[in-house]
Write a protein that holds these residues in place. Structure first.
Motif, PDB file in Angstrom:
ATOM      1  N   ALA A   1      54.357  21.986  63.909  1.00 45.79           N
ATOM      2  CA  ALA A   1      53.683  20.892  64.608  1.00 45.79           C
ATOM      3  C   ALA A   1      52.518  20.357  63.774  1.00 45.79           C
ATOM      4  O   ALA A   1      52.285  19.146  63.712  1.00 45.79           O
ATOM      5  CB  ALA A   1      53.183  21.367  65.967  1.00 45.79           C
ATOM      6  N   ALA A   2      51.780  21.256  63.136  1.00 47.84           N
ATOM      7  CA  ALA A   2      50.626  20.832  62.344  1.00 47.84           C
ATOM      8  C   ALA A   2      51.034  19.965  61.160  1.00 47.84           C
ATOM      9  O   ALA A   2      50.337  19.013  60.804  1.00 47.84           O
ATOM     10  CB  ALA A   2      49.853  22.057  61.853  1.00 47.84           C
TER      11      ALA A   2
ATOM     12  N   PRO B   1      50.361  11.718  60.107  1.00 45.98           N
ATOM     13  CA  PRO B   1      50.834  12.883  60.858  1.00 45.98           C
ATOM     14  C   PRO B   1      51.329  12.517  62.246  1.00 45.98           C
ATOM     15  O   PRO B   1      50.948  11.483  62.805  1.00 45.98           O
ATOM     16  CB  PRO B   1      49.585  13.770  60.937  1.00 45.98           C
ATOM     17  CG  PRO B   1      48.439  12.799  60.907  1.00 45.98           C
ATOM     18  CD  PRO B   1      48.883  11.680  60.002  1.00 45.98           C
ATOM     19  N   ALA B   2      52.162  13.375  62.802  1.00 44.89           N
ATOM     20  CA  ALA B   2      52.643  13.160  64.164  1.00 44.89           C
ATOM     21  C   ALA B   2      51.542  13.426  65.181  1.00 44.89           C
ATOM     22  O   ALA B   2      51.508  12.837  66.256  1.00 44.89           O
ATOM     23  CB  ALA B   2      53.845  14.055  64.449  1.00 44.89           C
ATOM     24  N   VAL B   3      50.619  14.352  64.853  1.00 44.55           N
ATOM     25  CA  VAL B   3      49.463  14.657  65.703  1.00 44.55           C
ATOM     26  C   VAL B   3      48.215  14.430  64.859  1.00 44.55           C
ATOM     27  O   VAL B   3      48.008  15.106  63.851  1.00 44.55           O
ATOM     28  CB  VAL B   3      49.496  16.109  66.218  1.00 44.55           C
ATOM     29  CG1 VAL B   3      48.336  16.348  67.189  1.00 44.55           C
ATOM     30  CG2 VAL B   3      50.823  16.422  66.890  1.00 44.55           C
TER      31      VAL B   3
ATOM     32  N   HIS C   1      46.342  15.804  58.338  1.00 46.21           N
ATOM     33  CA  HIS C   1      47.000  16.611  59.356  1.00 46.21           C
ATOM     34  C   HIS C   1      46.014  17.606  59.972  1.00 46.21           C
ATOM     35  O   HIS C   1      45.023  17.996  59.340  1.00 46.21           O
ATOM     36  CB  HIS C   1      48.156  17.397  58.732  1.00 46.21           C
ATOM     37  CG  HIS C   1      49.326  16.551  58.370  1.00 46.21           C
ATOM     38  ND1 HIS C   1      50.464  16.478  59.134  1.00 46.21           N
ATOM     39  CD2 HIS C   1      49.539  15.724  57.314  1.00 46.21           C
ATOM     40  CE1 HIS C   1      51.326  15.657  58.576  1.00 46.21           C
ATOM     41  NE2 HIS C   1      50.794  15.188  57.463  1.00 46.21           N
ATOM     42  N   LEU C   2      46.308  18.029  61.194  1.00 47.64           N
ATOM     43  CA  LEU C   2      45.575  19.143  61.790  1.00 47.64           C
ATOM     44  C   LEU C   2      45.965  20.428  61.074  1.00 47.64           C
ATOM     45  O   LEU C   2      47.061  20.536  60.520  1.00 47.64           O
ATOM     46  CB  LEU C   2      45.915  19.279  63.275  1.00 47.64           C
ATOM     47  CG  LEU C   2      45.544  18.135  64.208  1.00 47.64           C
ATOM     48  CD1 LEU C   2      45.964  18.491  65.630  1.00 47.64           C
ATOM     49  CD2 LEU C   2      44.071  17.844  64.150  1.00 47.64           C
ATOM     50  N   THR C   3      45.099  21.404  61.112  1.00 46.75           N
ATOM     51  CA  THR C   3      45.460  22.729  60.616  1.00 46.75           C
ATOM     52  C   THR C   3      46.191  23.483  61.723  1.00 46.75           C
ATOM     53  O   THR C   3      46.013  23.184  62.914  1.00 46.75           O
ATOM     54  CB  THR C   3      44.217  23.529  60.202  1.00 46.75           C
ATOM     55  OG1 THR C   3      43.417  23.775  61.381  1.00 46.75           O
ATOM     56  CG2 THR C   3      43.388  22.771  59.175  1.00 46.75           C
ATOM     57  N   PRO C   4      47.015  24.470  61.372  1.00 45.06           N
ATOM     58  CA  PRO C   4      47.640  25.287  62.407  1.00 45.06           C
ATOM     59  C   PRO C   4      46.616  25.930  63.338  1.00 45.06           C
ATOM     60  O   PRO C   4      46.861  26.074  64.534  1.00 45.06           O
ATOM     61  CB  PRO C   4      48.412  26.343  61.599  1.00 45.06           C
ATOM     62  CG  PRO C   4      48.742  25.651  60.312  1.00 45.06           C
ATOM     63  CD  PRO C   4      47.530  24.797  60.022  1.00 45.06           C
TER      64      PRO C   4
END
Length: 397
Positions: A218-219, A277-279, A289-292
């Motif tokens: 996801a991340a 990014p998707a999120v 991107h976000l981190t996990p």
């Protein structure tokens, strides 16, 4: 040194005393066919970790276990990793059952340079996983000509014959999942940032659930990973070890993605060359991107708020939500697909499982039906009031 205060970063930058760096370890190999140039334990372990550089999730997991062992060996036993014996690993196995003191101090943070290394005792399954990772590391170091032998190779193998089959338990039933969705809709949205946080959180949990994604997937997902083929929407996923897969995208998930994008001023559906990014970040930054870890914390907050809203009416459900994490959404997706009668082969592909036997642990519906019909039949055969009357009228025999 406080064992929980460790300078850990992606390069395994930990410093050990020279006397314990492993250069003189009693289990060091001294043959002529050394395959690596490393002469200390940290250098050797770093090379082992480098083999997993293309798999961030695996790298994080393996690095964590290597750090735990290196610090436990040097600080508890006063021995370098390359001097550990089978007896030492038996002690480590006992330690994993009940880590004490600063190793699991709840006052220390979960992340960062001064974090605690354990959240508490490890489950039997987690212990088995840890020892498997460490055995793999030691086998690598033996093959590299760095160690003479692998003490964990002596560990008695568990037999699986006759082992009781178990269903996965870390998932949310339909009622709890619906409660989580409803709970998010009750979040206060008084400021612009509240609204941004709300939109991102509701989109993220749906993405994780509907696509059955791992946290790292996801991340790292890109908007362009959503694509159409033959009029159907799919999500391209890069999973463990760089393995690629495709997940069907439902109309419901695509609608939620469109809503999230429109909120941030983007077209309803992404273009094939879109790099964002998707999120996104809370303010909709489409350049990073976000981190996990960030994904994990967002989901934990969703579960925490949902649990708090349930405390007074359903304490058991609240306790389940307090334990839940990102991976529970993946388990929930698989369990709910199985409950709906989705072909097990399709669920296997959706979760990108190598073996269909792994996917089989999500088949709860048959067990539920067997339990209901068995208990229901017993209840129907002897009504409670009849049983009480019969028992009281028999007298001693």
């Amino acid at each position: 040194m406080n064992p929980a205060v460790v300078p850990v970063d992606p390069t395994l930058a930990i410093t050990l005393p020279t006397a314990l760096d492993g250069s003189g370890g009693t289990n060091r190999a001294h043959g002529p066919h050394k395959q690596i140039a490393a002469d200390t334990d940290v250098e050797a372990v770093r090379l082992w970790l480098a083999e997993y550089a293309a798999s961030p999730h695996t790298l994080r997991s393996y690095r964590k276990e290597a750090v735990r062992l290196l610090l436990w060996a040097t600080q508890t036993l006063g021995k370098p990793l390359s001097s550990l014996t089978r007896e030492d690993f038996l002690l480590y196995e006992r330690f994993l059952v009940a880590p004490t003191g600063d190793w699991a101090d709840p006052e220390l943070p979960r992340r960062g340079r001064t974090r605690r290394l354990f959240d508490g005792p490890l489950s039997e399954r987690s212990q088995h996983q840890v020892l498997g990772i460490l055995s793999g590391m030691l086998t690598y170091l033996v093959s590299a000509g760095y160690l003479a032998g692998n003490p964990l190779a002596l560990r008695r193998r568990r037999t699986t014959s006759g082992k009781r089959s178990r269903r996965v338990e870390r998932y949310l039933d339909h009622a709890l999942w619906n409660h989580v969705l409803a709970s998010v809709e009750q979040w206060p949205r008084l400021t612009e940032r509240d609204e941004q946080h709300y939109e991102r959180s509701r989109w993220l949990i749906r993405l994780l659930y509907h696509a059955a994604l791992r946290v790292s997937e996801a991340a790292h997902a890109k908007a362009a990973d959503f694509y159409q083929r033959r009029g159907k929407w799919w999500l391209h996923v890069v999973g463990k070890g760089g393995a690629e897969g495709e997940v069907p995208v439902s109309d419901a998930l695509l609608s939620e993605f469109s809503r999230y994008r429109i909120f941030h001023g983007l077209p309803p559906v992404p273009s094939a060359n879109e790099a964002g990014p998707a999120v996104m970040s809370i303010a909709g930054d489409d350049t990073r991107h976000l981190t996990p870890a960030a994904v994990y914390l967002i989901v934990k907050e969703v579960f925490r708020r949902a649990a708090n809203a349930l405390e007074s009416t359903n304490p058991a459900g609240a306790a389940t939500l307090h334990r839940a994490s990102t991976h529970w959404l993946r388990h929930s997706a698989a369990s709910h697909q199985a409950d709906a009668g989705t072909d097990l082969r399709f669920i296997q592909k959706n979760l990108r499982h190598a073996s269909i036997e792994t996917t089989g642990i999500y088949l709860h519906a048959e067990d539920d039906r067997r339990h209901a019909e068995t208990v229901g039949e017993a209840d129907r055969s002897v009504p409670i009031d009849t049983a009480e009357t019969t028992s009281s009228s028999l007298g001693p025999t």
